[in-house]
Design a protein around this motif. Structure first.
Motif, short mmCIF file in Angstrom:
data_model
loop_
_atom_site.label_atom_id
_atom_site.label_comp_id
_atom_site.label_asym_id
_atom_site.label_seq_id
_atom_site.Cartn_x
_atom_site.Cartn_y
_atom_site.Cartn_z
N ASN A 230 0.85 -1.19 0.00
CA ASN A 230 0.00 0.00 0.00
C ASN A 230 0.89 1.24 0.00
OD1 ASN A 230 -1.95 1.96 0.39
ND2 ASN A 230 -3.04 0.82 1.99
N VAL A 324 -6.28 1.26 -3.74
CA VAL A 324 -5.90 0.41 -2.61
C VAL A 324 -6.18 1.13 -1.29
CG1 VAL A 324 -3.96 -0.74 -1.46
CG2 VAL A 324 -4.21 -0.91 -3.94
N GLN A 328 -8.71 0.06 1.67
CA GLN A 328 -8.30 0.00 3.08
C GLN A 328 -9.27 0.79 3.96
OE1 GLN A 328 -5.08 2.58 4.27
NE2 GLN A 328 -4.08 0.92 5.39
#
Length: 358
Positions: A230, A324, A328
């Motif tokens: 990430n 991403v 999250q």
């Protein structure tokens, strides 16, 4: 948007005129050397030279080309030194405009090489089979992101150390470089790469920011085989840590010197939050879009159609890094399979205006 204080006035003038800036002595015994990196919109990388009792230390080296090598050699001569005087080389990160001339430098001198371990691990000698596997993985990644025409996997420069040559020092966060006459320490600032480093010298009042903080643009933060899972989240955390540093003069790798670290961090954090909102809106308007399709629908510094293949793929990987983060945060969810498609993880009515869950 906040306003930084430009301190590299001759550098900014050269940037506006689309020419190389001069070699400059920024502090006693500290010089900046512009090294060209054509063809590239950034045009040059700034290499820094620090005087030592028995020679010089470099921060980065430049792009792997004959023109870049000659500019580095000539720039070092302008400081009153020779390429054979190089005793130490600290690399901000593994990209070819920063690491690229290291193998050629090693043909002339044997300096101490220092780099963060996250990037250094990609530089060791690998077999042809391992390289082929990397290229195959890159093709699959492009297919999963929805990129068209992946017969060209996008690899241009795979940085490598000469066989048998180790990285002498694999730096950790807040580790001193031990350069006589200087108080330089490494600051781990992952995001642009997994091992990106800034180098700060509180006594000299400077911080070498690499590509972590630039005065005018946001560095590319992308998902790829050499990155953390990430990278954008890591970059945002790195920015928050940088904001707490003293107001040192920033000596970046591109463009020009400036002051106002905290203000620049604020601008970059706001830029990425705005981009996260824009991407969320794009998915709301076109559910089940691929990263490539989302990339084509958001704004860039120039029309997307004017980007070449390499820049378009960089933009797509940067978009994916934002996706991403949104996954999250529980805003978006990817589908299984290839290509991956994205949709809202919660109903539209359950989100706030910035796309985050209520």
């Amino acid at each position: 948007m906040t306003t930084i204080e430009v301190t590299g006035h001759r550098q900014r003038e050269a940037w506006a005129e689309k020419v190389l800036p001069p070699v400059e002595e920024v502090r006693p015994g500290l010089w900046s050397i512009p090294v060209p990196m054509a063809p590239n919109p950034l045009r040059y990388v700034l290499i820094y030279v620090l005087a030592l009792p028995d020679g010089i230390a470099l921060i980065d080296t430049g792009w792997p080309s004959d023109d870049s090598w000659q500019a580095l050699v000539d720039g070092i001569h302008a400081t009153g030194h020779d390429i054979t005087d190089v005793r130490h080389v600290s690399i901000t990160h593994l990209h070819p405009d920063h690491f690229g001339l290291v193998p050629r430098l090693l043909e002339h001198v044997d300096p101490v090489l220092a780099m963060h371990r996250n990037d250094a691990r990609h530089l060791h000698h690998v077999t042809d089979t391992e390289i082929e596997q990397q290229l195959s993985n890159a093709k699959r990644e492009l297919e999963a992101l929805g990129a068209p025409d992946v017969t060209d996997n996008g690899f241009r420069h795979i940085a490598r150390l000469p066989k048998g040559r180790p990285m002498d020092v694999e730096l950790e966060h807040d580790e001193p470089l031990n350069l006589p006459g200087w108080n330089v320490r490494a600051l781990w600032t992952p995001g642009h790469t997994a091992g990106h480093l800034c180098f700060a010298d509180d006594d000299a009042g400077v911080i070498f920011t690499g590509d972590h903080l630039l005065p005018r643009i946001s560095p590319n933060v992308s998902t790829n085989a050499f990155q953390l899972h990430n990278p954008l989240d890591q970059y945002l955390v790195s920015l928050a840590h940088t904001e707490k540093l003293p107001d040192l003069e920033a000596l970046p790798s591109h463009e020009y010197r400036f002051r106002g670290l905290a203000d620049r961090v604020t601008d970059l954090l706001e830029h990425h939050e705005e981009r996260l909102r824009e991407i969320t809106t794009a998915v709301v308007e076109s559910p089940e879009s691929t990263a490539w399709e989302i990339t084509r629908s958001v704004t860039w510094s120039r029309p997307f159609e004017q980007l070449g293949t390499d820049l378009a793929r960089m933009a797509m990987r940067e978009t994916h890094a934002h996706l991403v983060v949104l996954q999250q945060r529980g805003v978006l969810t990817p589908t299984e399979g290839s290509p991956v498609r994205w949709h809202l993880a919660v109903p539209v009515a359950s989100t706030t205006p910035d796309g985050s869950p209520r």
